[in-house]
Design a protein around this motif. Structure first.
Motif, PDB file in Angstrom:
ATOM      1  N   LEU A 178     -16.128   3.826   6.405  1.00  0.00           N
ATOM      2  CA  LEU A 178     -16.321   2.563   7.127  1.00  0.00           C
ATOM      3  C   LEU A 178     -15.060   1.716   7.115  1.00  0.00           C
ATOM      4  N   ILE A 179     -14.468   1.527   5.931  1.00  0.00           N
ATOM      5  CA  ILE A 179     -13.319   0.628   5.828  1.00  0.00           C
ATOM      6  C   ILE A 179     -12.036   1.274   6.340  1.00  0.00           C
ATOM      7  N   ALA A 180     -12.122   2.541   6.781  1.00  0.00           N
ATOM      8  CA  ALA A 180     -10.969   3.199   7.410  1.00  0.00           C
ATOM      9  C   ALA A 180     -11.107   3.244   8.929  1.00  0.00           C
ATOM     10  N   LEU A 181     -12.189   2.675   9.476  1.00  0.00           N
ATOM     11  CA  LEU A 181     -12.394   2.701  10.922  1.00  0.00           C
ATOM     12  C   LEU A 181     -11.371   1.824  11.635  1.00  0.00           C
ATOM     13  N   ALA A 182     -10.861   2.337  12.734  1.00  0.00           N
ATOM     14  CA  ALA A 182     -10.008   1.566  13.642  1.00  0.00           C
ATOM     15  C   ALA A 182     -10.836   1.197  14.870  1.00  0.00           C
ATOM     16  N   LYS A 197     -10.793   9.756   9.189  1.00  0.00           N
ATOM     17  CA  LYS A 197      -9.955   9.332   8.064  1.00  0.00           C
ATOM     18  C   LYS A 197     -10.828   8.569   7.069  1.00  0.00           C
ATOM     19  N   ALA A 198     -10.254   8.285   5.909  1.00  0.00           N
ATOM     20  CA  ALA A 198     -10.995   7.565   4.864  1.00  0.00           C
ATOM     21  C   ALA A 198     -10.007   6.879   3.934  1.00  0.00           C
ATOM     22  N   ILE A 199     -10.469   5.832   3.278  1.00  0.00           N
ATOM     23  CA  ILE A 199      -9.651   5.151   2.264  1.00  0.00           C
ATOM     24  C   ILE A 199      -9.819   5.870   0.932  1.00  0.00           C
ATOM     25  N   LYS A 200      -8.708   6.209   0.312  1.00  0.00           N
ATOM     26  CA  LYS A 200      -8.699   6.875  -0.986  1.00  0.00           C
ATOM     27  C   LYS A 200      -8.072   5.940  -2.019  1.00  0.00           C
ATOM     28  N   SER A 244      -9.124  -4.809   7.044  1.00  0.00           N
ATOM     29  CA  SER A 244      -7.732  -4.784   6.608  1.00  0.00           C
ATOM     30  C   SER A 244      -7.363  -6.107   5.969  1.00  0.00           C
ATOM     31  N   LEU A 245      -6.228  -6.116   5.315  1.00  0.00           N
ATOM     32  CA  LEU A 245      -5.743  -7.309   4.617  1.00  0.00           C
ATOM     33  C   LEU A 245      -4.329  -7.637   5.079  1.00  0.00           C
ATOM     34  N   PRO A 246      -3.959  -8.894   5.056  1.00  0.00           N
ATOM     35  CA  PRO A 246      -2.562  -9.240   5.338  1.00  0.00           C
ATOM     36  C   PRO A 246      -1.699  -8.883   4.138  1.00  0.00           C
ATOM     37  N   GLY A 247      -0.461  -8.594   4.383  1.00  0.00           N
ATOM     38  CA  GLY A 247       0.426  -8.298   3.270  1.00  0.00           C
ATOM     39  C   GLY A 247       0.998  -6.904   3.337  1.00  0.00           C
ATOM     40  N   ARG A 248       1.615  -6.500   2.255  1.00  0.00           N
ATOM     41  CA  ARG A 248       2.357  -5.245   2.204  1.00  0.00           C
ATOM     42  C   ARG A 248       1.426  -4.043   2.329  1.00  0.00           C
ATOM     43  N   ASN A 249       0.300  -4.086   1.617  1.00  0.00           N
ATOM     44  CA  ASN A 249      -0.672  -2.992   1.714  1.00  0.00           C
ATOM     45  C   ASN A 249      -1.892  -3.507   2.478  1.00  0.00           C
ATOM     46  N   PRO A 250      -2.065  -3.101   3.730  1.00  0.00           N
ATOM     47  CA  PRO A 250      -3.140  -3.667   4.541  1.00  0.00           C
ATOM     48  C   PRO A 250      -4.502  -3.049   4.285  1.00  0.00           C
ATOM     49  N   TYR A 251      -4.543  -1.993   3.473  1.00  0.00           N
ATOM     50  CA  TYR A 251      -5.800  -1.247   3.329  1.00  0.00           C
ATOM     51  C   TYR A 251      -6.763  -1.955   2.387  1.00  0.00           C
ATOM     52  N   TYR A 252      -8.004  -2.010   2.800  1.00  0.00           N
ATOM     53  CA  TYR A 252      -9.056  -2.674   2.027  1.00  0.00           C
ATOM     54  C   TYR A 252      -9.589  -1.696   0.986  1.00  0.00           C
ATOM     55  N   SER A 253      -9.790  -2.162  -0.233  1.00  0.00           N
ATOM     56  CA  SER A 253     -10.253  -1.265  -1.293  1.00  0.00           C
ATOM     57  C   SER A 253     -11.770  -1.176  -1.311  1.00  0.00           C
ATOM     58  N   VAL A 254     -12.261  -0.055  -1.806  1.00  0.00           N
ATOM     59  CA  VAL A 254     -13.704   0.155  -1.951  1.00  0.00           C
ATOM     60  C   VAL A 254     -14.288  -0.887  -2.895  1.00  0.00           C
ATOM     61  N   ARG A 255     -13.551  -1.195  -3.946  1.00  0.00           N
ATOM     62  CA  ARG A 255     -14.038  -2.165  -4.933  1.00  0.00           C
ATOM     63  C   ARG A 255     -14.244  -3.540  -4.316  1.00  0.00           C
ATOM     64  N   CYS A 256     -13.304  -3.985  -3.499  1.00  0.00           N
ATOM     65  CA  CYS A 256     -13.441  -5.295  -2.854  1.00  0.00           C
ATOM     66  C   CYS A 256     -14.633  -5.320  -1.917  1.00  0.00           C
ATOM     67  N   PHE A 257     -14.833  -4.230  -1.175  1.00  0.00           N
ATOM     68  CA  PHE A 257     -15.973  -4.185  -0.262  1.00  0.00           C
ATOM     69  C   PHE A 257     -17.283  -4.228  -1.054  1.00  0.00           C
ATOM     70  N   ARG A 258     -17.354  -3.479  -2.142  1.00  0.00           N
ATOM     71  CA  ARG A 258     -18.574  -3.457  -2.948  1.00  0.00           C
ATOM     72  C   ARG A 258     -18.901  -4.850  -3.479  1.00  0.00           C
ATOM     73  N   ARG A 259     -17.861  -5.577  -3.894  1.00  0.00           N
ATOM     74  CA  ARG A 259     -18.095  -6.916  -4.429  1.00  0.00           C
ATOM     75  C   ARG A 259     -18.707  -7.822  -3.358  1.00  0.00           C
ATOM     76  N   ARG A 260     -18.150  -7.794  -2.162  1.00  0.00           N
ATOM     77  CA  ARG A 260     -18.686  -8.622  -1.082  1.00  0.00           C
ATOM     78  C   ARG A 260     -20.079  -8.147  -0.659  1.00  0.00           C
ATOM     79  N   TYR A 261     -20.261  -6.849  -0.654  1.00  0.00           N
ATOM     80  CA  TYR A 261     -21.569  -6.267  -0.321  1.00  0.00           C
ATOM     81  C   TYR A 261     -22.648  -6.776  -1.290  1.00  0.00           C
ATOM     82  N   CYS A 262     -22.365  -6.714  -2.586  1.00  0.00           N
ATOM     83  CA  CYS A 262     -23.344  -7.147  -3.593  1.00  0.00           C
ATOM     84  C   CYS A 262     -23.634  -8.642  -3.468  1.00  0.00           C
TER      85      CYS A 262
END
Length: 337
Positions: A178-182, A197-200, A244-262
């Protein structure tokens, strides 16, 4: 951290006129710590980077408790003691299962390389909790009930997170997918989502990579009622990746998504805060309840076969009741006859 007490290490070389059977590495006996490093380096080519780096923590636990032991000295009883000590020390059952699984792999490799004749980890006890009951994973795999699904669809906010959770329920996507979807991965009319694709998580840093397996490459149809959710993500998410996130690494982490999900689920009364992966379990369970063949469900979920998909199905009480109702029907038929 204390280690498990083992018999005094045997040293290589003849001591009683007989040839030593202790495995040798660089002129000295191989400890489990040494062998673990060799196995771990060789393992890199067999798995994806996210899996490889995820094994580091488990290997460190094994090395702290059993690392000084010679490979040939470890017995099933020592592995039993190791798992018991981990439980007493407060480790979660999920981590304990990971340690046992890694020990099986370590000693399988040692057996394949003629370092030992039998794998002691395969003869260790089934992990039980301190009260004697069989252990369960820390997070029980479960599916949302029909009522919970209805509440989620109705009460989640109409924003990026809320519509993402709705899409998880109606497509069975993994969170990493999901968080790798364009935006271009979602059809113009929202009728399908393409997974390519997928976020690893590599060394705790999100990176963009391929899906979990070759079977995970797929195009998943989106139910008509959920296409508005898919279109919301397509038009209101990020331009490169929807999440995605602003900054050097734009990829969203699974952990951040889980936190918002919960946080989102905790605001909805009557809904359990099951982990995000349970949306996938819900997807499979609901399709099975509607009589969709498991082979087709496996294709939709990106599984290699229906056996893997079966583990995701959680029959509801209604489904079970309908199944056993045939017993009464058969009794009635016999009575009429």
């Amino acid at each position: 951290m204390k280690s498990i007490a083992l018999p005094k290490n045997r040293r290589p070389g003849p001591s009683n006129g007989q040839i030593s059977t202790v495995p040798i590495l660089g002129g000295r006996a191989i400890t489990l710590s040494d062998w673990g490093d060799i196995w771990y380096a060789d393992y890199r080519s067999q798995v994806q980077p996210s899996t490889y780096y995820g094994y580091q923590f488990t290997l460190q636990i094994i090395k702290k408790w059993l690392g000084d032991a010679l490979v040939a000295d470890v017995l099933p009883i020592h592995i039993n003691l190791f798992m018991t000590e981990l439980m007493k020390s407060g480790y979660g059952m999920s981590q304990i299962h990971k340690c046992r699984t890694m020990l099986i792999q370590l000693f399988d490799a040692a057996e394949d390389n003629n370092l030992i004749s039998r794998n002691p980890a395969r003869r260790a006890k089934i992990v039980r909790d301190l009260d004697g009951s069989l252990t369960e994973p820390r997070y029980e795999k479960d599916a949302f009930t029909d009522l919970e699904v209805e509440l989620l669809r109705r009460d989640l906010p109409d924003d990026l997170l809320g519509n993402s959770i709705r899409l998880l329920l109606d497509t069975g996507l993994r969170v990493q997918e999901l968080i790798a979807l364009a935006p271009e991965d979602i059809a113009e009319d929202g009728s399908s989502v393409t997974v390519n694709k997928a976020i690893k998580m590599v060394a705790d840093i999100p990176q963009l990579g391929p899906p979990k397996s070759r079977h995970a490459y797929r195009t998943v149809p989106v139910p008509e009622e959920s296409r508005a959710c898919a279109l919301y993500l397509k038009h209101h998410g990020g331009q490169t990746l929807i999440w995605s996130l602003p900054g050097r690494n734009p990829y969203y982490s699974v952990r951040c998504f889980r936190r918002r999900y919960c946080n989102a689920l905790n605001r909805i009364e009557g809904v359990r805060c099951l982990p995000p992966h349970c949306c996938r379990h819900t997807y499979v369970t609901r399709l099975q309840a509607e009589g969709i063949p498991m082979e087709m469900i496996a294709h939709l979920a990106g599984h290699s076969n229906s056996t893997e998909t079966n583990a995701y199905a959680h029959p509801s009480m209604k489904t079970l009741s309908e199944a056993v109702s045939v017993l009464h029907k058969k009794d009635g038929d016999h009575a009429c006859a």
